[in-house]
Design a protein around this motif. Sequence first.
Motif, PDB file in Angstrom:
ATOM      1  N   SER A   1      -7.065   1.206  -6.471  1.00 13.38           N
ATOM      2  CA  SER A   1      -6.909   2.520  -5.848  1.00 13.38           C
ATOM      3  C   SER A   1      -8.207   2.905  -5.164  1.00 13.38           C
ATOM      4  CB  SER A   1      -6.545   3.573  -6.897  1.00 13.38           C
ATOM      5  OG  SER A   1      -5.267   3.314  -7.449  1.00 13.38           O
TER       6      SER A   1
ATOM      7  N   ASN B   1      -3.228   3.666  -2.833  1.00 10.86           N
ATOM      8  CA  ASN B   1      -2.967   2.627  -3.816  1.00 10.86           C
ATOM      9  C   ASN B   1      -2.627   1.300  -3.172  1.00 10.86           C
ATOM     10  OD1 ASN B   1      -3.122   4.409  -6.210  1.00 10.86           O
ATOM     11  ND2 ASN B   1      -1.316   5.361  -5.290  1.00 10.86           N
ATOM     12  N   CYS B   2      -2.949   0.236  -3.891  1.00 16.50           N
ATOM     13  CA  CYS B   2      -2.713  -1.122  -3.418  1.00 16.50           C
ATOM     14  C   CYS B   2      -2.247  -1.938  -4.611  1.00 16.50           C
ATOM     15  CB  CYS B   2      -4.011  -1.684  -2.851  1.00 16.50           C
ATOM     16  SG  CYS B   2      -3.966  -3.419  -2.358  1.00 16.50           S
ATOM     17  N   SER B   3      -1.077  -2.540  -4.511  1.00 14.44           N
ATOM     18  CA  SER B   3      -0.560  -3.309  -5.643  1.00 14.44           C
ATOM     19  C   SER B   3      -0.097  -4.683  -5.190  1.00 14.44           C
ATOM     20  CB  SER B   3       0.581  -2.568  -6.335  1.00 14.44           C
ATOM     21  OG  SER B   3       1.672  -2.431  -5.455  1.00 14.44           O
TER      22      SER B   3
ATOM     23  N   GLN C   1       0.827  -1.191   0.000  1.00 13.68           N
ATOM     24  CA  GLN C   1       0.000   0.000   0.000  1.00 13.68           C
ATOM     25  C   GLN C   1       0.868   1.251   0.000  1.00 13.68           C
ATOM     26  OE1 GLN C   1      -3.288  -1.785   3.069  1.00 13.68           O
ATOM     27  NE2 GLN C   1      -3.529   0.374   2.534  1.00 13.68           N
TER      28      GLN C   1
ATOM     29  N   LYS D   1      -2.955  -4.749 -14.253  1.00 13.39           N
ATOM     30  CA  LYS D   1      -1.832  -4.164 -13.523  1.00 13.39           C
ATOM     31  C   LYS D   1      -1.760  -4.695 -12.104  1.00 13.39           C
ATOM     32  CE  LYS D   1      -1.545   0.206 -16.074  1.00 13.39           C
ATOM     33  NZ  LYS D   1      -1.546   1.688 -15.960  1.00 13.39           N
TER      34      LYS D   1
ATOM     35  N   GLN E   1      -3.565  -3.923  -9.597  1.00 16.92           N
ATOM     36  CA  GLN E   1      -3.599  -2.751  -8.726  1.00 16.92           C
ATOM     37  C   GLN E   1      -5.033  -2.314  -8.439  1.00 16.92           C
ATOM     38  OE1 GLN E   1      -1.482   0.246 -10.923  1.00 16.92           O
ATOM     39  NE2 GLN E   1       0.536  -0.485 -10.315  1.00 16.92           N
TER      40      GLN E   1
END
Lengths: 114, 111
Positions: B72, B21-23, B5, B68, B70
């Motif tokens: 958000s 954001n979180c990836s 995060q 991606k 990801q």
Amino acid sequence: DAGVTQSPTHLIKTRGQQVTLRCSPKSGHDTVSWYQQALGQGPQFIFQYYEEEERQRGNFPDRFSGHQFPNYSSELNVNALLLGDSALYLCASSHRRTSNQPQHFGDGTRLSIL
Amino acid sequence: QQPVQSPQAVILREGEDAVINCSSSKALYSVHWYRQKHGEAPVFLMILLKGGEQKGHDKISASFNEKKQQSSLYLTASQLSYSGTYFCGTEMGTGGFKTIFGAGTRLFVKA
């Protein structure tokens, strides 16, 4: 409509002891997951129970075990307690073991190991 | 496997916007967002399933880009009540469903 209830709220133990934490899921929920949350960290997944069986497990040693009863309530047992086991233990319930269901969390049990 | 995060913390004035954001390094089936206030249990905000959908909850919305890996979270016109720690939880969807949470983003909204 009762939400997720956990007991006890606080517990103090010493190294080497064992502990049992209890959780009653939200009405209508049949799946219970347990998490360990250290101070300042996100909840870490311990395991999940559904239909009285452990279905998923995180990276926790065998000292951590659990049980689910026919009424969907659950227990978390920790043996041979270590100082590092001090944390907030959260129980979360959901309806069926599917991804599109939100989890409802209890207020947790704060476990302190001396 | 733990999602990452960013930012770790953010301070806003009331009315300002924020993005969290979180990836993930792994393919995701779904992303869950929760908010936890100090001394309280995490509270569910929303779930996004794969498909690039965007969901909204009052002035809080989120997007999920599965390609991606990801997601958000968008907080618009922040209110004092938005203060807390926001966690994203990801599920791989393989071998059953278990939610893996990130370390959290601490959000503080001041008047």
